[in-house]
Design a protein around this motif. Structure first.
Motif, mmCIF file in Angstrom:
data_model
loop_
_atom_site.group_PDB
_atom_site.id
_atom_site.type_symbol
_atom_site.label_atom_id
_atom_site.label_comp_id
_atom_site.label_asym_id
_atom_site.label_seq_id
_atom_site.Cartn_x
_atom_site.Cartn_y
_atom_site.Cartn_z
ATOM 1 N N LEU A 1 -6.338 3.866 0.752
ATOM 2 C CA LEU A 1 -4.957 3.546 0.437
ATOM 3 C C LEU A 1 -4.885 3.049 -0.999
ATOM 4 O O LEU A 1 -5.842 2.461 -1.523
ATOM 5 C CB LEU A 1 -4.407 2.470 1.378
ATOM 6 N N CYS B 1 0.825 -1.205 0.000
ATOM 7 C CA CYS B 1 0.000 0.000 0.000
ATOM 8 C C CYS B 1 0.860 1.256 0.000
ATOM 9 O O CYS B 1 1.983 1.285 0.500
ATOM 10 C CB CYS B 1 -0.933 0.019 1.213
ATOM 11 N N GLY C 1 -2.590 7.442 1.109
ATOM 12 C CA GLY C 1 -3.228 7.652 2.397
ATOM 13 C C GLY C 1 -4.074 8.905 2.379
ATOM 14 O O GLY C 1 -3.551 10.008 2.408
#
Length: 367
Positions: A177, A162, A165
């Motif tokens: 994400l 990932c 954010g």
């Protein structure tokens, strides 16, 4: 392979979600120290938060709404966290002393047994919570550092690597994400209130890389980076809308990063002002309804290409120079271009069939 048209400059200056405080690593070379800015008063002012030892250049700082500053350091083989705050004592020459509350550490080995990279996520909208993202080779972990129990607490375990954010709500529960899995990157929503439950957020085309760059919870406006149109583009959509993602021509070819969006425009996403950091360090202002980009000079000493929109439509840009070590430039959205400019020349007519029409966001709903 380039997957979205955004600049890659990191921002060493972080502003709290409510705009009350900001933090950065000040100083040069090996003499770095955390510095907290107070932005809520009539004039901004900075308070240095040095400790006995200088900070490493890769340390991260994040302001909380109560005035404390979270710091993330790499200590030996661990990722350590602590809260810093000014205390009484000190002198007129040195300023207030710095208090430090250690919060614990995250091990460098992830849940999949591989070494992880750890970084702080953007400030939580509630002003109290602070989160970190640990990325391993096959699994990513979201850690709550403050706002829960004492010390780091694992709140989500997500298959895949990932990045990004972006907060999707005002409570600090829904986190978006960008997840790389099976060779493709798609934005997903992580519900931290339901044990880290993961659901699809962006699925513009089956073979496209779709990232979420910015979101406004009030209006639902989403700023998206995607190669679904056949090339990396910046587009926009509305969370829960039945309309497809739109890719404005005025942003075509732009190497830019959206860094601030105007809040408070409920039910009117097209009127939200968006600030863009351009590749050459300049400033771009844009609204979906205008279909034009206004290019303005950025202030000298602009910190990290960051800023904050107010509900009233004023953009605050932090800067620091030798004469003004703690400054805030304020400007508004132009009412008319002088003249309006494109960020690139008009594209030639396509020689090949157009890319498939992006599917609506509602076909990959956020639960």
């Amino acid at each position: 392979m380039t997957v979205c048209a955004i600049a890659t400059t990191t921002a060493p200056f972080t502003i709290a979600a409510d705009g009350s405080y900001a933090a950065r690593l000040a100083g040069d070379g090996e003499a770095r120290y955390p510095e907290r800015w107070t932005l809520a008063g009539p004039e901004p002012y900075a308070v240095p938060l040095p400790l006995a030892q200088p900070e490493e250049a890769d340390s991260e700082v994040l302001p909380l709404a109560d005035g404390r500053v979270l710091i993330h350091r790499r200590v030996a083989e661990r990722h350590a966290f602590a809260l810093l705050y000014p205390t009484g004592g000190g002198s007129a020459a040195t300023g207030p002393r710095t208090g430090e509350l250690p919060l614990g550490a995250v091990d460098p080995e992830g849940a999949d047994g591989t070494e992880v990279r750890v970084r702080l996520l953007p400030p939580s909208p509630d002003g109290r919570g602070a989160f970190a993202l640990a990325v391993g080779a096959r699994v990513s972990t979201v850690w709550r550092i403050t706002g829960g129990g004492f010390g780091p607490e694992r709140v989500a375990l997500i298959p895949g690597r990932c990045s990004g954010g972006v907060w999707l709500d005002r409570t600090g529960r829904l986190l978006a994400l960008d997840r790389e899995l099976d060779g493709r990157t798609k934005a997903v929503a992580v519900d931290l209130g339901r044990g880290g439950e993961v659901s699809a957020l962006l699925q513009i085309a089956e073979a496209s890389d779709d990232r979420l760059l910015l979101a406004d919870p009030d209006s639902g406006l989403l700023l998206i980076g995607s190669d679904a149109p056949g090339e990396p583009r910046i587009g926009w959509g509305v969370l829960g809308s039945s309309l497809p993602v739109r890719f404005p021509e005025c942003l075509r070819g732009a190497v830019a990063t959206p860094f601030a969006v105007q809040p408070g425009q409920a039910l009117m996403p097209e009127t939200c002002a968006v600030a863009l950091r351009l590749e050459d360090g300049g400033l771009g202002l844009w609204r979906p309804a205008d279909r034009l980009v206004f290019r303005l000079p950025a202030p000298v000493g602009w910190l990290g290409g960051t800023g904050l929109w107010t509900r009233e439509g004023r953009l605050h840009l932090p800067y620091a120079t030798a004469d003004v070590p703690c400054g805030l430039m304020t400007l508004g959205m132009p009412s008319a271009p002088t003249p309006p400019v494109r960020l690139d020349p008009p594209p030639p007519p396509p020689a090949a069939p157009a890319a498939p029409r992006p599917i609506p966001l509602q076909q990959a709903p956020l639960r």
